[in-house]
Scaffold this active site. Structure first.
Site, short mmCIF file in Angstrom:
data_model
loop_
_atom_site.label_atom_id
_atom_site.label_comp_id
_atom_site.label_asym_id
_atom_site.label_seq_id
_atom_site.Cartn_x
_atom_site.Cartn_y
_atom_site.Cartn_z
N SER A 167 0.85 -1.18 0.00
CA SER A 167 0.00 0.00 0.00
C SER A 167 0.89 1.23 0.00
O SER A 167 1.69 1.43 0.91
CB SER A 167 -0.90 0.01 1.24
OG SER A 167 -1.49 1.29 1.43
N HIS A 168 0.75 2.07 -1.02
CA HIS A 168 1.57 3.28 -1.10
C HIS A 168 1.28 4.20 0.08
O HIS A 168 2.19 4.87 0.58
CB HIS A 168 1.32 4.01 -2.41
CG HIS A 168 1.85 3.28 -3.60
ND1 HIS A 168 3.12 3.46 -4.08
CD2 HIS A 168 1.27 2.36 -4.42
CE1 HIS A 168 3.31 2.69 -5.13
NE2 HIS A 168 2.21 2.01 -5.36
N ALA A 222 -4.00 5.73 -9.55
CA ALA A 222 -5.15 4.84 -9.46
C ALA A 222 -5.03 3.78 -10.53
O ALA A 222 -4.34 3.94 -11.54
CB ALA A 222 -6.43 5.65 -9.65
N GLU A 278 -3.04 -7.54 -7.95
CA GLU A 278 -1.71 -8.12 -8.13
C GLU A 278 -1.63 -9.51 -7.50
O GLU A 278 -1.08 -10.44 -8.10
CB GLU A 278 -0.66 -7.18 -7.50
CG GLU A 278 -0.53 -5.86 -8.24
CD GLU A 278 0.29 -4.84 -7.49
OE1 GLU A 278 0.65 -3.80 -8.09
OE2 GLU A 278 0.57 -5.05 -6.28
#
Length: 271
Positions: free
Chosen positions: A16-17, A54, A90
């Site tokens: 998670s960025h 996004a 992913e």
């Protein structure tokens, strides 16, 4: 031929960025440096998506390419990652094209609890993983707990807590015993320090030699200028004795101001 040689990346890092944008690059850098010989850029290649865009149709193909070119999947698990559609996509791709045995978990935040009775995660108590992993592991997977690192500054391979975590991950990715890998990294680090010291000494000696050379050239040039001034002064004196006052003045001025004339210039002035 090593089967892993067909892959461009040793691992694909998914995270998670928003939650792990700080830990992810530090972990990637540490894996790149672990057991790295001094003459190589990195020990292994770990893909990390540096964008926080996004999910778009334009970006997904490049991510797919990176996934297909990776040997292992490195999941930085956290509640935010578990809720991220991007991370889930992913993970879903990986489970569809690879096996869960090539997916490794790095716990960055939250909890992961295994239930030996159901031989699956205890999902009511597990908030760091997406339910997409439900029933995918036959046995409790090994994972590295780096939750403490979230509030720690200056993580590196010399950090007493961070190093063992990186060692566990690197040993798994490279398929090598931890003690062997740890010893090799220590040896490479010492070799790097030795080479660095030698380079510093060599540059210091080179600087000294250049400095001495420049000083020698400067002294020699000044001596040539002094000799030129003496020659011009003599020429001025002789010209004055012969009654050539204008030549005498010209030579006298040059003797006091032009101390950097070459011998050829002096000869021209005496003619």
């Amino acid at each position: 031929m090593d089967p892993s040689s067909s892959y461009k990346y040793k691992a694909f890092m998914s995270y998670s960025h928003a939650a792990d944008g700080k830990l992810a690059p530090m972990l990637q850098s540490a894996l790149h440096q672990f057991t790295k010989p001094w003459y190589r850029l990195r020990a292994m290649r770990v893909f990390r998506d540096k964008t926080s865009l996004a999910m778009t149709p334009e970006l997904w193909p490049s991510i797919q390419n990176a996934l297909s070119e990776s040997e292992y999947f490195l999941l930085l698990a956290s509640p935010q990652a578990a809720q991220s559609p991007w991370v889930q996509k992913e993970v879903d791709w990986w489970l569809e094209h690879r096996t869960a045995q090539t997916l490794f978990i790095v716990l960055a935040e939250g909890d992961v609890v295994w239930d030996s009775t159901t031989e699956d995660f205890n999902w009511p108590k597990t908030d760091a993983l997406s339910p997409i992993l439900q029933g995918k592991f036959k046995n409790e997977p090994l994972y590295v707990d780096l939750r403490w690192a979230k509030t720690t500054e200056n993580l590196s391979l010399r950090h007493s807590q961070f190093r063992p975590g990186v060692l566990n991950i690197a040993a798994t990715l490279l398929g090598r015993p931890k003690d062997e890998l740890d010893g090799e990294d220590v040896q490479q680090h010492r070799r790097f320090l030795t080479i660095t010291k030698l380079v510093v000494v060599a540059l210091t000696l080179l600087t000294l030699l250049l400095t001495v050379g420049i000083i020698g050239v400067t002294i020699q040039t000044r001596e040539i200028g002094r000799q030129a001034s003496l020659v011009l002064a003599t020429a001025a004196q002789n010209a004055g004795s012969d009654g050539h006052i204008d030549h005498a003045l010209r030579f006298a001025v040059q003797a006091t101001t032009s101390t950097w004339l070459s011998p050829k210039s002096i000869e021209q002035n005496l003619c």
